[in-house]
Design a protein around this motif. Structure first.
Motif, mmCIF file in Angstrom:
data_model
loop_
_atom_site.group_PDB
_atom_site.id
_atom_site.type_symbol
_atom_site.label_atom_id
_atom_site.label_comp_id
_atom_site.label_asym_id
_atom_site.label_seq_id
_atom_site.Cartn_x
_atom_site.Cartn_y
_atom_site.Cartn_z
ATOM 1 N N TYR A 42 25.360 -20.898 30.386
ATOM 2 C CA TYR A 42 24.704 -19.900 29.547
ATOM 3 C C TYR A 42 23.180 -19.950 29.662
ATOM 4 C CZ TYR A 42 29.106 -18.728 27.161
ATOM 5 O OH TYR A 42 30.386 -18.294 26.856
ATOM 6 N N GLU A 43 22.650 -20.979 30.286
ATOM 7 C CA GLU A 43 21.206 -21.070 30.479
ATOM 8 C C GLU A 43 20.750 -20.327 31.732
ATOM 9 O OE1 GLU A 43 20.063 -25.172 30.382
ATOM 10 O OE2 GLU A 43 21.242 -25.580 28.582
ATOM 11 N N ASP A 44 21.696 -19.860 32.533
ATOM 12 C CA ASP A 44 21.378 -19.169 33.774
ATOM 13 C C ASP A 44 21.285 -17.667 33.491
ATOM 14 O OD1 ASP A 44 21.238 -18.060 36.315
ATOM 15 O OD2 ASP A 44 22.642 -19.499 37.192
ATOM 16 N N ALA A 45 20.104 -17.225 33.092
ATOM 17 C CA ALA A 45 19.926 -15.832 32.684
ATOM 18 C C ALA A 45 20.234 -14.867 33.815
ATOM 19 C CB ALA A 45 18.504 -15.627 32.164
ATOM 20 N N THR A 58 23.374 -24.961 22.281
ATOM 21 C CA THR A 58 21.953 -25.134 21.994
ATOM 22 C C THR A 58 21.338 -23.773 21.678
ATOM 23 O OG1 THR A 58 21.203 -24.796 24.265
ATOM 24 C CG2 THR A 58 21.878 -27.047 23.643
ATOM 25 N N ASP A 106 20.638 -18.089 22.776
ATOM 26 C CA ASP A 106 19.679 -16.997 22.990
ATOM 27 C C ASP A 106 19.955 -16.281 24.308
ATOM 28 O OD1 ASP A 106 18.442 -17.616 20.618
ATOM 29 O OD2 ASP A 106 16.720 -18.616 21.528
ATOM 30 N N SER A 107 20.248 -17.054 25.351
ATOM 31 C CA SER A 107 20.510 -16.464 26.659
ATOM 32 C C SER A 107 21.800 -15.647 26.643
ATOM 33 C CB SER A 107 20.580 -17.569 27.715
ATOM 34 O OG SER A 107 20.850 -17.037 28.987
ATOM 35 N N GLU A 141 18.826 -22.455 23.033
ATOM 36 C CA GLU A 141 18.488 -21.813 24.302
ATOM 37 C C GLU A 141 19.724 -21.159 24.937
ATOM 38 O OE1 GLU A 141 15.579 -24.729 23.112
ATOM 39 O OE2 GLU A 141 17.738 -24.972 23.500
ATOM 40 N N GLN A 142 20.855 -21.860 24.890
ATOM 41 C CA GLN A 142 22.087 -21.303 25.445
ATOM 42 C C GLN A 142 22.521 -20.066 24.669
ATOM 43 O OE1 GLN A 142 24.483 -24.807 25.086
ATOM 44 N NE2 GLN A 142 23.860 -25.642 27.069
ATOM 45 N N ASP A 145 26.212 -25.155 30.003
ATOM 46 C CA ASP A 145 24.949 -25.020 30.734
ATOM 47 C C ASP A 145 24.886 -23.695 31.485
ATOM 48 O OD1 ASP A 145 24.206 -27.508 29.823
ATOM 49 O OD2 ASP A 145 24.683 -28.555 31.703
#
Length: 219
Positions: A47-50, A69, A74-75, A71-72, A45
Motif C-alpha cells: 500500500y506504500e507503492d503509490a 500505518t 493514506d496511500s 502512510e499505508q 507494504d
C-alpha cells in the motif's frame, strides 16, 4: 483493437482464521477469466507503492485485524479516491485495522460483534435496489455462517440486510447491512459481510454477489 488488460491486486494476510489465501484463491481464476492480470501481496507494504496502486484497477483485500500505518492508509485511500476499486468480504474488509478511523471511513462499516458460532439466517435483498448490477435477478437467500453486527456509515448504499431478533439485551429487532456499495471520490467500494469460511461461497447467491461486486468496484 483489444482493450488494455486490467490490473487487480489481491492483498491477503492478518488473522489466519479467515483463511485469507484459501478464500482469495477461490476468486483469482474468476478475475483472470474476466480479463484481469492478478498480482498477490502478503504484506501491507504494497500500500506504500503509490505508483502501483494508481495503475491498479481493483484491490481485493482479505486482511483481518492487524495494523495499518498512517502512510499505508493514506496511500490506499488516495488511490481509491482517484479511481482504484476496493472490494472484499467479511472480516477481511470490515474487521481490518481497528485502530484506523480513516480506514473505517473508506469502507463505510466496522465489525463490532457476532453471536457465538454459526447461525442459519436470511439475507434480504433491498427491492428498491433490485436493478443494481450486483444483485439484479437474484432473490433472498439463506446462509449458515456468522452474523455481523456493525457500525456503519449513512452514506453507504445498502443492497442486502440481515435481521437480529430481540433478546435479553436488545429490546427490539435490528436490521443490519450485509452487502453494500459506495462511491469514494472517483473510486468504488464493495463490501459483503458474508465469507467467514470457504464453503460460504458454495451458496450460489454469495458467490455471484461477490464476483459481481468485484467487477462493479473495478475501474
Amino acid at each position: 483493437m483489444a482493450s488494455e488488460e486490467r490490473q487487480a491486486l489481491v492483498v491477503r494476510g492478518g488473522w489466519e482464521g479467515h483463511r485469507p489465501v484459501e478464500t482469495t484463491d477461490l476468486f483469482i481464476p474468476f478475475l483472470t477469466g474476466a480479463g484481469f492480470r492478478v498480482r498477490t501481496a502478503d504484506t501491507l507494504d504494497v500500500y506504500e507503492d503509490a505508483a502501483l496502486l494508481a495503475a491498479t484497477d481493483l484491490i481485493v483485500q482479505c486482511w483481518t485485524m492487524g495494523e495499518i500505518t498512517p502512510e499505508q492508509c493514506d496511500s490506499l485511500t488516495a488511490a481509491v479516491r482517484a479511481g482504484t476499486g476496493f472490494a472484499g468480504w467479511h472480516g477481511g474488509i470490515v474487521d481490518s485495522f481497528r485502530g484506523s478511523v480513516d480506514y473505517q471511513l473508506l469502507t463505510g462499516g466496522q465489525f463490532l460483534f457476532h453471536p457465538p458460532g454459526f447461525q442459519r439466517h436470511r439475507v434480504s435483498l433491498d427491492p428498491k435496489r433490485a436493478d443494481h448490477p450486483v444483485i439484479s435477478g437474484l432473490s433472498d437467500f439463506e446462509v449458515d455462517t456468522e452474523k455481523y453486527w456493525l457500525a456503519t456509515d449513512p452514506l453507504i448504499d445498502v443492497l442486502a440486510t440481515i435481521t437480529f431478533e430481540p433478546d435479553e439485551t436488545r429490546p427490539r429487532a435490528a436490521e443490519h447491512p450485509a452487502v453494500w456499495t459506495r462511491q469514494w471520490g472517483r473510486g468504488r467500494v464493495f463490501v459483503s459481510t458474508i465469507g467467514h469460511k470457504p464453503d460460504d461461497f458454495d451458496t450460489p447467491e454469495v458467490r455471484t454477489i461477490t464476483e459481481r461486486g468485484m467487477l462493479w468496484a473495478s475501474r
